[in-house]
Design an enzyme around this catalytic site. Structure first.
Site, PDB file in Angstrom:
ATOM      1  N   CYS A  76      64.355 -42.109  56.322  1.00 34.11           N
ATOM      2  CA  CYS A  76      63.676 -43.525  56.858  1.00 34.11           C
ATOM      3  C   CYS A  76      64.304 -44.279  58.021  1.00 34.11           C
ATOM      4  O   CYS A  76      65.522 -44.502  57.808  1.00 34.11           O
ATOM      5  CB  CYS A  76      63.214 -44.233  55.377  1.00 34.11           C
ATOM      6  N   CYS A  80      66.674 -51.015  54.363  1.00 34.08           N
ATOM      7  CA  CYS A  80      66.900 -51.848  53.177  1.00 34.08           C
ATOM      8  C   CYS A  80      68.199 -51.164  52.401  1.00 34.08           C
ATOM      9  O   CYS A  80      68.357 -50.048  52.299  1.00 34.08           O
ATOM     10  CB  CYS A  80      65.714 -51.027  52.330  1.00 34.08           C
ATOM     11  N   CYS A  83      68.419 -48.818  49.429  1.00 33.06           N
ATOM     12  CA  CYS A  83      67.743 -47.452  49.307  1.00 33.06           C
ATOM     13  C   CYS A  83      68.388 -46.302  49.559  1.00 33.06           C
ATOM     14  O   CYS A  83      69.017 -46.298  50.951  1.00 33.06           O
ATOM     15  CB  CYS A  83      66.302 -47.708  50.295  1.00 33.06           C
ATOM     16  N   CYS A 120      51.718 -42.332  40.876  1.00 31.92           N
ATOM     17  CA  CYS A 120      51.982 -42.974  41.852  1.00 31.92           C
ATOM     18  C   CYS A 120      52.980 -42.247  43.031  1.00 31.92           C
ATOM     19  O   CYS A 120      53.879 -41.672  42.624  1.00 31.92           O
ATOM     20  CB  CYS A 120      52.981 -44.160  41.678  1.00 31.92           C
ATOM     21  N   CYS A 151      48.179 -44.338  42.653  1.00 30.96           N
ATOM     22  CA  CYS A 151      48.836 -45.434  43.258  1.00 30.96           C
ATOM     23  C   CYS A 151      49.597 -44.842  44.362  1.00 30.96           C
ATOM     24  O   CYS A 151      50.036 -43.640  44.385  1.00 30.96           O
ATOM     25  CB  CYS A 151      49.576 -46.206  42.472  1.00 30.96           C
ATOM     26  N   CYS A 211      49.885 -53.841  43.767  1.00 29.89           N
ATOM     27  CA  CYS A 211      51.194 -53.515  42.944  1.00 29.89           C
ATOM     28  C   CYS A 211      52.110 -54.015  43.593  1.00 29.89           C
ATOM     29  O   CYS A 211      52.670 -53.725  44.873  1.00 29.89           O
ATOM     30  CB  CYS A 211      51.326 -52.028  42.419  1.00 29.89           C
ATOM     31  N   ARG A 283      55.842 -54.501  35.055  1.00 33.74           N
ATOM     32  CA  ARG A 283      56.461 -53.291  34.810  1.00 33.74           C
ATOM     33  C   ARG A 283      57.782 -53.225  34.902  1.00 33.74           C
ATOM     34  O   ARG A 283      58.367 -53.770  35.754  1.00 33.74           O
ATOM     35  CB  ARG A 283      55.920 -52.314  35.955  1.00 33.74           C
TER      36      ARG A 283
END
Ligand code: SAM
Ligand code: DTB
Ligand code: SF4
Length: 368
Positions: A76, A80, A83, A120, A151, A211, A283
């Site tokens: 990616c 972040c 991550c 998801c 999701c 979400c 959650r």
């Protein structure tokens, strides 16, 4: 930008009109001061308040179960800091292209047979190309056919991409704010808070459910947790699903060496989320593998009523299905095995099976 003005970008009206236990007057947005006062309550008072709100809106012994699958892994371009999938950090992750449809459906069938109600699909994209969205839309339709809620979390979406996913049957789109507007720049520099709010607005406009949550334990202060939750609660409407992740520290990422957040500060964050967003699912998300059962039980007490369920999150491990089933059995919790709009059913049979295996050391938690 303050949370109030950030929220105002995506919402014309504040969202706390449905609260009965709030300190805020109806039709007023939550203020940071009110949220800070909640965080500052003695823990037992906060838990009592959160549990009281929880019982007004939810079955206190029921937990929604969502399973995750990484359908496109690693490489990616974003930075972040938490991550494992960012190409900027050496985390040793094996990258994978977009998974073929049959493999996605196979994983969804396993999730369903384990008792998940929602599936998801996560992809390590900054933003998907239109062709990617076409492929994911096909997967969504196939997963939906199995009778699961759907999701996806694919990065930033344009309005057209959100509409396309909505029309394929996508129930929820996950896109997290991650932290407060003030702390955000310490964690991510390659996209802005406003970019995230814009995607959330596109998702909301498409008719999908939102979400949206964040991560704690990233070196933020309590004020940052106040900022995150105030922003989330003042979205209008508030997200239907609010994942609260405890940072999973990944060697090779900039946040790998941080101190653990105090367990009670994590539990407080869940409790305040419950009070601010009474009708949402809150959650208990990443980080459960490192939590003991007593801490998870306190999170349920604080108002968590959803879990990531299955041996794997996206690229890291999770509590095992057997361990979770055994925990539900010990706590008298019903795992919601069906989407909310279908007849409710419990996981009692699975729990018995898990307890049997657990007693034999099958889930690793050992005989109780
Ligand atoms: N690439 C897309 C995006 O960022 O929107 C979707 C996938 S991304 C992995 C989804 C979310 O997972 C992130 O927003 C973050 O909240 C959470 N996450 C990622 N790594 C994490 C970690 N190490 N610990 C806790 N949560 C994490
Ligand atoms: C969310 O809030 N947490 C999930 C999901 N949304 C996509 C992801 C957690 C990822 C934890 C690290 C990993 O397994 O890669
Ligand atoms: Fe990429 Fe999403 Fe990870 Fe950020 S959180 S690096 S956007 S996969």
């Amino acid at each position: 930008m303050t949370p109030q003005t950030a929220a105002a970008k995506t919402s014309a009206q504040p969202s706390n009109t449905q609260t009965t236990e709030s300190n805020a007057s109806p039709n007023e947005a939550w203020t940071r001061e009110q949220v800070e006062q909640l965080f500052d309550l003695p823990l037992m008072d906060l838990l009592f308040k959160a549990q009281t709100v929880h019982r007004q809106h939810h079955d206190p012994n029921s937990v929604q179960l969502s399973s995750l699958l990484s359908i496109k892994t690693g490489a990616c371009p974003e930075d972040c800091a938490y991550c494992p999938q960012s190409a900027r950090y050496k985390t040793g992750l094996k990258t994978e292209r977009l998974m073929p449809l049959d493999k996605i459906v196979e994983a969804a069938k396993v999730a369903k047979s384990n008792g998940a109600g929602r599936f998801c699909m996560g992809a390590a994209w900054r933003s998907p190309k239109d062709g990617d969205v076409e492929a994911v839309a096909e997967a969504v339709a196939a997963v939906k056919e199995l009778g699961l809620e759907t999701c996806a979390t694919l990065g930033m979406l344009t309005p057209d991409q959100a509409d396309k996913l909505q029309s394929s049957g996508l129930d929820y789109y996950n896109h997290n704010l991650d932290t407060s507007p003030e702390y955000y720049g310490e964690v991510i520099t390659t996209r802005t808070y406003e970019d995230r709010l814009e995607t959330l607005n596109n998702v909301r406009e498409s008719g999908m459910k939102v979400c949206c949550g964040g991560i704690v334990g990233m070196g933020e202060t309590q004020q940052d947790r106040v900022g995150l939750l105030t922003t989330l609660a003042n979205l209008n409407p508030a997200p239907e699903s609010v994942p609260i992740n405890n940072l999973v520290k990944i060697p090779g990422t900039p946040l790998a060496e941080l101190e653990n957040i105090d367990s009670f500060d994590f539990i407080r964050t869940i409790a305040v989320a419950r009070i601010l967003m009474p009708t949402s699912y809150v959650r208990l998300s990443a980080g459960r593998e490192e939590m003991n059962d007593e801490m998870q039980a306190m999170c349920f007490m604080a108002g968590a009523n959803s879990l990531f369920y299955g041996e794997q999150l996206l690229t890291t491990g999770n509590a095992t299905v057997n361990h979770d089933q055994h925990l539900f059995e010990r706590l008298g919790i019903n795992g919601q095995t069906k989407p909310a709009n279908q007849n409710s059913s419990t996981t009692d049979g699975l729990a018995q099976q898990a307890q049997d295996q657990c007693g034999q050391g099958g889930c690793g938690c050992g005989p109780q």
